[in-house]
Motif scaffolding. Structure first.
Motif, mmCIF file in Angstrom:
data_model
loop_
_atom_site.group_PDB
_atom_site.id
_atom_site.type_symbol
_atom_site.label_atom_id
_atom_site.label_comp_id
_atom_site.label_asym_id
_atom_site.label_seq_id
_atom_site.Cartn_x
_atom_site.Cartn_y
_atom_site.Cartn_z
ATOM 1 N N TRP A 179 0.820 -1.213 0.000
ATOM 2 C CA TRP A 179 0.000 0.000 0.000
ATOM 3 C C TRP A 179 0.851 1.258 0.000
ATOM 4 C CZ3 TRP A 179 -0.825 3.709 4.034
ATOM 5 C CH2 TRP A 179 -0.108 3.457 5.206
ATOM 6 N N ARG B 145 2.553 1.821 -3.446
ATOM 7 C CA ARG B 145 1.602 2.379 -4.414
ATOM 8 C C ARG B 145 1.596 3.899 -4.375
ATOM 9 N NH1 ARG B 145 -4.110 1.293 -2.528
ATOM 10 N NH2 ARG B 145 -3.116 -0.737 -2.177
ATOM 11 N N TRP B 146 1.812 4.468 -3.188
ATOM 12 C CA TRP B 146 1.767 5.927 -3.028
ATOM 13 C C TRP B 146 3.166 6.540 -2.896
ATOM 14 C CZ3 TRP B 146 -2.931 6.709 -4.407
ATOM 15 C CH2 TRP B 146 -3.963 5.883 -3.977
ATOM 16 N N GLN C 21 -8.425 1.621 7.439
ATOM 17 C CA GLN C 21 -8.692 2.976 6.961
ATOM 18 C C GLN C 21 -7.481 3.570 6.236
ATOM 19 O OE1 GLN C 21 -9.919 5.200 10.415
ATOM 20 N NE2 GLN C 21 -11.859 4.108 10.609
ATOM 21 N N ALA D 235 -6.666 2.224 2.639
ATOM 22 C CA ALA D 235 -7.739 2.383 1.647
ATOM 23 C C ALA D 235 -7.517 3.570 0.723
ATOM 24 C CB ALA D 235 -9.087 2.534 2.357
ATOM 25 N N ALA D 236 -6.613 4.488 1.065
ATOM 26 C CA ALA D 236 -6.446 5.692 0.244
ATOM 27 C C ALA D 236 -5.025 6.216 0.388
ATOM 28 C CB ALA D 236 -7.456 6.761 0.663
ATOM 29 N N ASP D 237 -4.716 7.241 -0.401
ATOM 30 C CA ASP D 237 -3.401 7.883 -0.340
ATOM 31 C C ASP D 237 -3.229 8.518 1.037
ATOM 32 O OD1 ASP D 237 -1.131 9.440 -0.563
ATOM 33 O OD2 ASP D 237 -1.661 10.259 -2.529
ATOM 34 N N GLN E 283 -2.920 12.464 1.681
ATOM 35 C CA GLN E 283 -4.058 13.373 1.604
ATOM 36 C C GLN E 283 -4.645 13.676 2.980
ATOM 37 O OE1 GLN E 283 -4.740 14.862 -1.293
ATOM 38 N NE2 GLN E 283 -2.995 13.667 -2.046
#
Length: 281
Positions: free
Chosen positions: A187, A190-191, A250, A253-255, A258
């Motif tokens: 994860w 990926r970022w 949590q 699940a996202a960058d 941010q």
């Protein structure tokens, strides 16, 4: 608040009045001019948690030999190492036949400024030897070699490592969350991020801090633009294991950038990487 594990048999003694506060003036060292012998010593590892009003003071491991705090005798420029680094399974205090150096304390202003305390640990037959004391900021350290009976030594290190009774809930969440996140490498790749640490501080008992590097620590070594991000997460009253699992889901699940703020690097690096540099208050 402090916790200790003392397993030196019936003769083990724990001093109740040794100076623990950083900067305290140590009394005459009980080991001054003590010859190096094969005498068996008693080791006690004590975790000290500072009061929540002491902003900037963190958890530390104090090392007692025969009930005497050797950091108070030999190094008062800063705290003992955090148990996060010193008391881990198979960690630096583990004694093996090949000698290795361990840092027991670091100056509050960093090692490069005012030094640190190192010891070399080695298993020698039925004993564990602590010797070759070193402080990069001084010519020599006035501590003798210590020998510990190997079984008592291992039991002390293992029990101190396993004891988490001193942790407060946020610290437990931080430990479990970091363990989880370090197993989920994809994860962050990926970022273009690298996990720095997940920390909980006594003066902020209801929150944890997640630190990330972008694009990674290698950029620092290679003199490329880099930034450090900090994410502050509230810790409710749920069970720590459940909280850590929920927070991990949590985060992945996202960058993560941010939901974080820049806390390290430089304004120029921020400009090159396309992030705003925080305005200092």
């Amino acid at each position: 608040m402090d916790e200790e594990v003392d397993h030196c048999g019936g003769d083990g003694v724990v001093a109740q009045d040794f100076p623990r506060r950083i900067g305290a003036t140590p009394g005459p060292g009980v080991f001054d001019n003590h010859p190096v012998t094969d005498e068996k010593r008693c080791l006690t590892l004590r975790v000290v948690v500072p009061d929540t009003t002491q902003k900037g003071a963190n958890v530390e491991v104090r090392v007692l030999v025969d009930g005497r705090d050797i950091l108070a005798d030999a190094f008062t420029e800063g705290p003992g190492e955090d148990p996060k680094y010193l008391l881990v399974p198979g960690g630096p205090l583990t004694a093996e036949s090949v000698p290795h150096e361990v840092r027991l304390a670091e100056a509050s202003c960093t090692e490069g400024c005012c030094g640190a305390l190192y010891v070399t640990i080695q298993r020698d037959g039925d004993y564990v030897l602590w010797d070759a004391w070193r402080n990069p900021d001084e010519d020599e350290v006035d501590l003798p070699a210590f020998r510990f009976e190997v079984q008592e030594y291992q039991r002390q290190v293992e029990r101190a490592t396993a004891d988490r009774s001193w942790e407060w809930p946020a610290r437990t969440v931080a430990r479990l969350l970091e363990q989880d996140l370090r197993e989920r490498t994809a994860w962050l790749a990926r970022w273009e991020c690298e996990l720095g640490a997940v920390s909980a501080w006594p003066w902020e008992p209801d929150q944890i801090n997640v630190f990330l590097f972008h694009p990674g620590r290698s950029a620092i070594r290679e003199d490329r633009p880099w930034l450090q991000f900090r994410m502050v997460l509230a810790v409710p009253s749920d069970a720590p294991a459940d909280q850590a699992e929920r927070l991990a889901e949590q985060l992945v699940a996202a960058d993560p950038r941010q939901a974080a703020e820049v806390c390290g690097g430089s304004p120029e690096f921020a400009r090159q990487l396309g992030y705003p540099w925080p305005q200092r208050r």
